[in-house]
Write a protein that holds these residues in place. Sequence first.
Motif, PDB file in Angstrom:
ATOM      1  N   HIS A   1     -45.130  19.481   3.989  1.00 18.57           N
ATOM      2  CA  HIS A   1     -44.508  19.087   3.725  1.00 18.57           C
ATOM      3  C   HIS A   1     -44.611  19.207   1.879  1.00 18.57           C
ATOM      4  O   HIS A   1     -46.066  19.392   2.613  1.00 18.57           O
ATOM      5  CB  HIS A   1     -44.989  18.032   4.715  1.00 18.57           C
ATOM      6  CG  HIS A   1     -44.055  17.368   5.749  1.00 18.57           C
ATOM      7  ND1 HIS A   1     -44.421  17.687   6.621  1.00 18.57           N
ATOM      8  CD2 HIS A   1     -42.592  17.017   6.182  1.00 18.57           C
ATOM      9  CE1 HIS A   1     -43.795  17.467   8.272  1.00 18.57           C
ATOM     10  NE2 HIS A   1     -42.847  16.762   7.199  1.00 18.57           N
TER      11      HIS A   1
ATOM     12  N   TRP B   1     -45.303  16.296  -0.489  1.00 19.48           N
ATOM     13  CA  TRP B   1     -46.244  15.362  -0.111  1.00 19.48           C
ATOM     14  C   TRP B   1     -47.040  14.923  -0.987  1.00 19.48           C
ATOM     15  O   TRP B   1     -47.527  14.956  -1.141  1.00 19.48           O
ATOM     16  CB  TRP B   1     -46.718  15.572   1.401  1.00 19.48           C
ATOM     17  CG  TRP B   1     -47.199  13.946   1.893  1.00 19.48           C
ATOM     18  CD1 TRP B   1     -47.507  12.508   1.153  1.00 19.48           C
ATOM     19  CD2 TRP B   1     -47.141  13.868   3.376  1.00 19.48           C
ATOM     20  NE1 TRP B   1     -47.697  12.034   2.990  1.00 19.48           N
ATOM     21  CE2 TRP B   1     -47.357  12.311   3.684  1.00 19.48           C
ATOM     22  CE3 TRP B   1     -46.520  14.073   4.658  1.00 19.48           C
ATOM     23  CZ2 TRP B   1     -46.752  11.481   5.188  1.00 19.48           C
ATOM     24  CZ3 TRP B   1     -46.159  13.951   5.698  1.00 19.48           C
ATOM     25  CH2 TRP B   1     -46.431  11.840   5.957  1.00 19.48           C
TER      26      TRP B   1
ATOM     27  N   LYS C   1     -40.873  12.791   1.675  1.00 19.63           N
ATOM     28  CA  LYS C   1     -41.566  14.190   1.769  1.00 19.63           C
ATOM     29  C   LYS C   1     -40.322  14.793   2.234  1.00 19.63           C
ATOM     30  O   LYS C   1     -39.634  14.288   2.864  1.00 19.63           O
ATOM     31  CB  LYS C   1     -42.528  13.596   3.444  1.00 19.63           C
ATOM     32  CG  LYS C   1     -41.988  12.855   4.285  1.00 19.63           C
ATOM     33  CD  LYS C   1     -43.052  12.848   5.488  1.00 19.63           C
ATOM     34  CE  LYS C   1     -42.766  11.846   6.999  1.00 19.63           C
ATOM     35  NZ  LYS C   1     -42.170  10.793   6.309  1.00 19.63           N
TER      36      LYS C   1
END
Length: 368
Positions: free
Chosen positions: A48, A50, A62
């Motif tokens: 991801h 993130w 995210k």
Amino acid sequence: MFEQFKTDLRWAGVRQNLVAWVFLLPFVFVYVAFLIYPFGRGVWISLHDWNLLAVTFNPDAKTFIGLDNYLRLFWGTEMTWRAWARPVLQGLCVLAAVFFVWRYRIGELRWSTLWQCLMVLLLLMFLFGWAPGEGGRWFDRRFWPTVGNTVFFVAMVVPAITIISLLLATALNRETRGAAFLRTLFFLSQVLSVTVVTLIWQMMFSARQGLVANVVREFGGVPLSWLAEPGFAMAAIVIATVWWSIGIAMVLFLAGLQDIPQEMQEAAKLDRANSVQAFWYIILPNLKRTITLVVILQIILHFQVFGQAHLMTQGGPNDQTQVLVRYIYQTAFRDSDLGIASAMAVFLFVIMAVFSAVQFMVSREDEQ
């Protein structure tokens, strides 16, 4: 009656298995909750985009990006393959290959194990051969130099700790008060925290009042600032780490030495074997499993080096002592890029798993 006896035995076995599973279930739960789940979670985060701060306030911030974080670490623009793109890492692979071939030639390694080890090393050399060509660049310019620093650190520290602790254990494997005092003295460094260790060695390497500087002045030399010199900063961290870590390895070797039958050493004395011959032909062959354990533990431990580089040099000068765990820490908590930091953590796990797998293959061959 015989059939009833068999039935009773079967039910007794079932009850024992149930008791064993009931006893093991809490440990399985702890293992899954504190190891398997966090590892899986880290892999998931690595897929991801993130941002740590954004996700803290908004869990939906995210974005799933697949393998883009790994592509950012392992790839760049104008990538080409060169035989010696990273000579330190690839040179270590060559040395390891020569060592395994030598073990095979003297009959200590089977062809199947040699083939497996060489395939792993060949794959690593091939992967390390990719690098940006002329006008190209890595997407993350600091990542591979940091990996190289970490591997170099481990390559210096692990053999030094293994050899020094083995020699100390051999010399102190006797029942005398002096040997007991020295064993305690050498083990004391192990109980110190990394903060205390780094403070001690910062003073030792101080160019103004450190012990090393005073010794250099006594001989008419000019003291160096070890922790600020690019060619000496990593050496200072290696020395401090070896001094700090030999205690536990020495204790493991002492335990292994005490398991060697006394009759073997007495037979060596009767055959007029000197100390070097007894060490080479009696002690080393009987310590193979202990040596394997020490090497694997030291590899896993020192690939995760953080405190020494963080407290002694802050990764400097010019990233010469920047190590992988410190870079992961900075990326996650300073730059708030948890996705790329998790990808680096997964890569670190793979490196340790590969080194441990190779060492286990060799140790399994020795046991057979």
